[in-house]
Scaffold this active site. Structure first.
Site, PDB file in Angstrom:
ATOM      1  N   LYS A  10       0.855  -1.186   0.000  1.00  0.00           N
ATOM      2  CA  LYS A  10       0.000   0.000   0.000  1.00  0.00           C
ATOM      3  C   LYS A  10       0.884   1.227   0.000  1.00  0.00           C
ATOM      4  O   LYS A  10       2.057   1.204   0.390  1.00  0.00           O
ATOM      5  CB  LYS A  10      -0.939   0.017   1.214  1.00  0.00           C
ATOM      6  CG  LYS A  10      -0.267   0.011   2.598  1.00  0.00           C
ATOM      7  CD  LYS A  10       0.245   1.349   3.103  1.00  0.00           C
ATOM      8  CE  LYS A  10       0.875   1.233   4.488  1.00  0.00           C
ATOM      9  NZ  LYS A  10       1.674   2.422   4.864  1.00  0.00           N
ATOM     10  N   GLY A 101      10.016  -2.573   7.451  1.00  0.00           N
ATOM     11  CA  GLY A 101      10.288  -1.192   7.843  1.00  0.00           C
ATOM     12  C   GLY A 101      10.319  -0.243   6.676  1.00  0.00           C
ATOM     13  O   GLY A 101      11.023   0.767   6.687  1.00  0.00           O
ATOM     14  N   GLY A 102       9.524  -0.552   5.643  1.00  0.00           N
ATOM     15  CA  GLY A 102       9.555   0.265   4.433  1.00  0.00           C
ATOM     16  C   GLY A 102       8.385   1.212   4.278  1.00  0.00           C
ATOM     17  O   GLY A 102       8.388   2.064   3.396  1.00  0.00           O
ATOM     18  N   LEU A 104       5.397   0.207   3.391  1.00  0.00           N
ATOM     19  CA  LEU A 104       4.523  -0.339   2.338  1.00  0.00           C
ATOM     20  C   LEU A 104       3.485  -1.308   2.900  1.00  0.00           C
ATOM     21  O   LEU A 104       2.688  -1.872   2.161  1.00  0.00           O
ATOM     22  CB  LEU A 104       5.360  -1.042   1.264  1.00  0.00           C
ATOM     23  CG  LEU A 104       6.371  -0.156   0.522  1.00  0.00           C
ATOM     24  CD1 LEU A 104       7.207  -0.993  -0.440  1.00  0.00           C
ATOM     25  CD2 LEU A 104       5.661   0.966  -0.236  1.00  0.00           C
ATOM     26  N   GLY A 106       3.925  -4.276   4.427  1.00  0.00           N
ATOM     27  CA  GLY A 106       4.170  -5.685   4.116  1.00  0.00           C
ATOM     28  C   GLY A 106       3.654  -6.661   5.156  1.00  0.00           C
ATOM     29  O   GLY A 106       2.915  -7.593   4.837  1.00  0.00           O
ATOM     30  N   SER A 108       1.471  -6.182   7.643  1.00  0.00           N
ATOM     31  CA  SER A 108       0.015  -6.065   7.789  1.00  0.00           C
ATOM     32  C   SER A 108      -0.704  -6.729   6.623  1.00  0.00           C
ATOM     33  O   SER A 108      -1.732  -7.387   6.797  1.00  0.00           O
ATOM     34  CB  SER A 108      -0.395  -4.589   7.867  1.00  0.00           C
ATOM     35  OG  SER A 108       0.155  -3.974   9.006  1.00  0.00           O
ATOM     36  N   ASP A 141      -3.057  -1.242  10.502  1.00  0.00           N
ATOM     37  CA  ASP A 141      -3.174  -1.227   9.036  1.00  0.00           C
ATOM     38  C   ASP A 141      -3.810  -2.495   8.469  1.00  0.00           C
ATOM     39  O   ASP A 141      -4.105  -2.549   7.269  1.00  0.00           O
ATOM     40  CB  ASP A 141      -1.795  -1.053   8.380  1.00  0.00           C
ATOM     41  CG  ASP A 141      -1.260   0.364   8.494  1.00  0.00           C
ATOM     42  OD1 ASP A 141      -2.003   1.241   8.980  1.00  0.00           O
ATOM     43  OD2 ASP A 141      -0.106   0.592   8.109  1.00  0.00           O
TER      44      ASP A 141
END
Length: 283
Positions: A10, A101-102, A104, A106, A108, A141
């Protein structure tokens, strides 16, 4: 039989911090949109009640992994309500593309894909509302991924209103650092009093992210990535970082810039989509 399930990324197209509650959680307004890019989960049902994660993640114990926690949570709730067929279990493996930790989503997204996929494969019959409620106990999220539609989020991110922002093309870049969310949210200089506005007002304003100034100040890699991207297109941080993204009207424009990306940037091009690839799979 092995089945394959998308676990999409996302983007937070904007993110504003509107306050902080007594329990320490921050209230916010944000716009979630999915990408046609992400991880893939491979799930094979078992008939002995066991949950096995076949692809461990570095530095994360299997039982602490959101994938396993989501599977066990669904198993527990479905069993307690008499909706879990006897012996339901699964072997799960993941093809990981999204960085930890980006920003995006991932982890979630992985949890949401497990809830949706196992509810389908085990034929538990939980509603989307029930799955989203379960998801919220795993992370703020998770519900948007469970519901599968681009959304305006308020509260701590759990109050969702479906929306249909333009489906643009994005160049998403990971600058090679991982940013734990608490690092940003605990920073004393984080803006915490952005005025609340209606979704209609926000959609007409230029989008921005209140976390960006902190991420740029604390992580020079993020600052360098944004400085490079901003030479080509409107660009900003997603979530609390570390990924940054630039917005384009066409795929070809995005790919032209991708070809010029410096070697230290791990970047990809993807399309923004308002219906999650996971839910498109179920249609």
């Amino acid at each position: 039989m092995m089945t394959h399930w998308p676990s999409p990324a996302k983007l937070n197209l904007f993110l504003y911090i509107t306050g902080q509650r007594a329990d320490g959680y921050h209230t916010l307004q944000t716009l979630f949109q999915f990408l046609d890019y992400g991880d893939t989960l491979h799930i094979e049902p078992r008939h002995d009640g066991e949950i096995h994660l076949l692809t461990p993640v570095n530095d994360v114990e299997n039982e602490d992994n959101l994938i396993v926690r989501a599977a066990r949570l669904l198993m527990k709730v479905a069993s307690e309500s008499g909706r879990l067929p006897a012996g339901s279990g699964a072997d799960i493996s993941i093809e990981k593309r999204l960085p930890m930790g980006g920003g995006l989503g991932g982890g979630s997204s992985n949890a949401a894909t497990v809830l949706v996929a196992l509810n389908h494969l085990w034929q538990c019959g939980l509603s989307i509302d029930e799955l989203a409620t379960l998801g919220l106990t795993l992370g703020a999220d998770v519900p948007v991924f469970v519901r599968g539609h681009a959304a305006f989020a308020e509260g701590v991110g759990e109050i969702l209103t479906p929306v249909n922002p333009p489906e643009k093309w994005y160049l998403v870049a990971h600058p090679g650092v991982s940013i734990p969310t608490p690092v940003i949210f605990k920073d004393p200089q984080l803006p915490r009093n952005t005025p609340k506005r209606s979704i209609d007002t926000l959609l007409k304003c230029e989008f921005s992210n209140d976390c960006e100034v902190i991420a740029r100040k604390r992580f020079r890699e993020v600052d360098a990535a944004l400085s490079w991207l901003l030479e080509y297109a409107p660009s900003r941080l997603t979530g609390t970082g570390a990924c940054v993204f630039a917005e384009f009207d066409t795929e070809s424009c995005a790919r032209q810039v991708l070809e010029q990306a410096p070697e230290w940037l791990n970047a990809f091009v993807a399309k923004g989509v308002n219906l999650s690839p996971l839910h498109r799979e179920l249609l």
